[in-house]
Write an enzyme that holds these catalytic residues in place. Sequence first.
Site, PDB file in Angstrom:
ATOM      1  N   ARG A  53      39.414  11.197  11.876  1.00 11.95           N
ATOM      2  CA  ARG A  53      39.612  12.492  11.219  1.00 11.95           C
ATOM      3  C   ARG A  53      41.047  12.739  10.751  1.00 11.95           C
ATOM      4  O   ARG A  53      41.997  12.303  11.401  1.00 11.95           O
ATOM      5  CB  ARG A  53      39.207  13.612  12.178  1.00 11.95           C
ATOM      6  CG  ARG A  53      37.704  13.657  12.413  1.00 11.95           C
ATOM      7  CD  ARG A  53      37.314  14.710  13.441  1.00 11.95           C
ATOM      8  NE  ARG A  53      35.854  14.874  13.481  1.00 11.95           N
ATOM      9  CZ  ARG A  53      35.026  14.051  14.140  1.00 11.95           C
ATOM     10  NH1 ARG A  53      35.491  13.029  14.816  1.00 11.95           N
ATOM     11  NH2 ARG A  53      33.721  14.260  14.095  1.00 11.95           N
ATOM     12  N   HIS A  57      36.266   9.543   8.312  1.00 12.42           N
ATOM     13  CA  HIS A  57      35.821   8.204   7.928  1.00 12.42           C
ATOM     14  C   HIS A  57      35.838   7.955   6.416  1.00 12.42           C
ATOM     15  O   HIS A  57      34.897   7.388   5.857  1.00 12.42           O
ATOM     16  CB  HIS A  57      34.409   7.941   8.465  1.00 12.42           C
ATOM     17  CG  HIS A  57      34.327   7.818   9.961  1.00 12.42           C
ATOM     18  ND1 HIS A  57      35.379   7.436  10.753  1.00 12.42           N
ATOM     19  CD2 HIS A  57      33.270   8.040  10.830  1.00 12.42           C
ATOM     20  CE1 HIS A  57      34.991   7.403  12.033  1.00 12.42           C
ATOM     21  NE2 HIS A  57      33.728   7.775  12.107  1.00 12.42           N
ATOM     22  N   HIS A  59      32.476  -0.061  12.658  1.00 15.16           N
ATOM     23  CA  HIS A  59      31.819   1.039  13.367  1.00 15.16           C
ATOM     24  C   HIS A  59      30.474   0.623  13.990  1.00 15.16           C
ATOM     25  O   HIS A  59      29.491   1.351  13.895  1.00 15.16           O
ATOM     26  CB  HIS A  59      31.633   2.221  12.418  1.00 15.16           C
ATOM     27  CG  HIS A  59      31.586   3.556  13.079  1.00 15.16           C
ATOM     28  ND1 HIS A  59      30.547   3.950  13.891  1.00 15.16           N
ATOM     29  CD2 HIS A  59      32.452   4.580  13.066  1.00 15.16           C
ATOM     30  CE1 HIS A  59      30.775   5.185  14.320  1.00 15.16           C
ATOM     31  NE2 HIS A  59      31.934   5.593  13.842  1.00 15.16           N
ATOM     32  N   ASP A  78      34.364  11.199  22.947  1.00 18.77           N
ATOM     33  CA  ASP A  78      34.574  10.994  21.515  1.00 18.77           C
ATOM     34  C   ASP A  78      36.081  11.121  21.294  1.00 18.77           C
ATOM     35  O   ASP A  78      36.551  12.022  20.607  1.00 18.77           O
ATOM     36  CB  ASP A  78      33.781  12.039  20.707  1.00 18.77           C
ATOM     37  CG  ASP A  78      33.677  11.670  19.230  1.00 18.77           C
ATOM     38  OD1 ASP A  78      34.297  10.667  18.830  1.00 18.77           O
ATOM     39  OD2 ASP A  78      32.980  12.396  18.482  1.00 18.77           O
ATOM     40  N   GLU A  89      35.721   1.764  18.652  1.00 22.59           N
ATOM     41  CA  GLU A  89      36.308   1.510  17.332  1.00 22.59           C
ATOM     42  C   GLU A  89      37.813   1.323  17.467  1.00 22.59           C
ATOM     43  O   GLU A  89      38.523   2.257  17.798  1.00 22.59           O
ATOM     44  CB  GLU A  89      36.033   2.692  16.408  1.00 22.59           C
ATOM     45  CG  GLU A  89      34.598   3.138  16.371  1.00 22.59           C
ATOM     46  CD  GLU A  89      34.495   4.637  16.079  1.00 22.59           C
ATOM     47  OE1 GLU A  89      35.204   5.138  15.190  1.00 22.59           O
ATOM     48  OE2 GLU A  89      33.716   5.315  16.749  1.00 22.59           O
TER      49      GLU A  89
HETATM   50  C1  BGC Z   1      33.400   9.728  15.540  1.00 19.17           C
HETATM   51  C2  BGC Z   1      32.389  10.817  15.788  1.00 19.17           C
HETATM   52  C3  BGC Z   1      31.500  10.887  14.584  1.00 19.17           C
HETATM   53  C4  BGC Z   1      30.856   9.553  14.370  1.00 19.17           C
HETATM   54  C5  BGC Z   1      30.029   9.561  13.124  1.00 19.17           C
HETATM   55  C6  BGC Z   1      32.683   8.443  15.326  1.00 19.17           C
HETATM   56  O1  BGC Z   1      33.604   7.457  15.026  1.00 19.17           O
HETATM   57  O2  BGC Z   1      34.294   9.605  16.613  1.00 19.17           O
HETATM   58  O3  BGC Z   1      33.008  12.057  16.016  1.00 19.17           O
HETATM   59  O4  BGC Z   1      30.535  11.872  14.717  1.00 19.17           O
HETATM   60  O5  BGC Z   1      31.823   8.559  14.234  1.00 19.17           O
HETATM   61  O6  BGC Z   1      28.975   8.777  13.299  1.00 19.17           O
END
Ligand code: BGC
Length: 368
Positions: A95, A120, A194, A266, A332
């Site tokens: 983010r 992302h 991812h 997260d 990740e």
């Molecule tokens: C993030 C999550 C997000 C997800 C999306 C992750 O990398 O940390 O907050 O909702 O990706 O699939």
Amino acid sequence: MSSRSPDPNRTASTSGIRREPFGTTADGRAVERFTLASASGVTISVLSFGGVIQSILVPDRSGKPVDVTLGYDTLAEYEKDKSYLGALVGRYANRIRAGRFSLDGRDFTLAQNAGGNHLHGGTRGFNKAVWTVEPFEDGDDLGLALQHVSPDGDEGYPGTLRVRVTYRLTTNGELAIDFSATTDAATPVNLTQHAYFNLAGSGSGDILGHVLELNASRFTPVDATLIPTGELRSVRGTPFDFSTPETVGARIGEDDEQLRLAGGYDHTFVLDRSAANELALAARLTDPTSRRGIDIYTTEPGIQFYTGNFLDGTVMGKGGVPHRYRSGLALETQHFPNSPNEPAFPSTILHPGTEHRSRTVYHFVVRD
Ligand code: BGC
């Protein structure tokens, strides 16, 4: 914990690279699938769409292969995907607050695609691009070189960014991922893979019983919108302490402010390392039943540990099995979220005339 690579003698398979068509996107782009079968018994398939790792077959002690990553059967499902399953993520993984940052005196506004923040890479990030893919063999290694050019202004980012990612599968059960990029104007860059893992097998249940060890004494606490507060907080005495092996689920339900804000884990963990940019062990994950494991090495300063808190069972995955709550976890490797607005975080700004480089290795193993 001792471990070894899958035993090739137990998993006799034909090694090599297979290339096949995988359909056409809604806007007419042809997509291919590449399957890399290594002598270790580890087989991965990769799509030119999003550089997605669609499947990772890993044998257990008896040689039985199971697909340990979440994904879909069809291209149409990947086009609709909002969970970034298996995809390459960029220009900026994670983010950026309000999708805003300033650089060299200029203000930039990016797509705000996650609760007012940028996530992302935006609404059409690298996960929705069709990459140019060249297969290669190097000694016994099987590989794919993927390239993508992100034009100036893409999702609001400055400069034309040329990105190259290679996947290299060794006979030792290692998947090495090398990221590199160059630009013609200064821009933030933070690239990651991812994949969601479930070492008992995709679709087999939740990941709360997996055992995790993270080489991290600090993490980045977040606000209610999952943007780091800027603090690097010690994990000691908190549910974020994975410095010794712990099951993922042991403390996930504790009444902890950070777990509450994120609905589970997260968060970015700050990796302990003796030298910056050196390839070092970041995480060890084990399914105690099958004894399958992954050791993750990286040159990145951080690793985002995400327990699939937003998976809610409404989206079907491979074989028509829904992606249920916490049925996969992501680890990740990346720089810290919101770094363009946090001068104290390691810089993510790539300048013209320099090259962004990072490496992550997933070593698939069977624990004794
Ligand atoms: C993030 C999550 C997000 C997800 C999306 C992750 O990398 O940390 O907050 O909702 O990706 O699939």
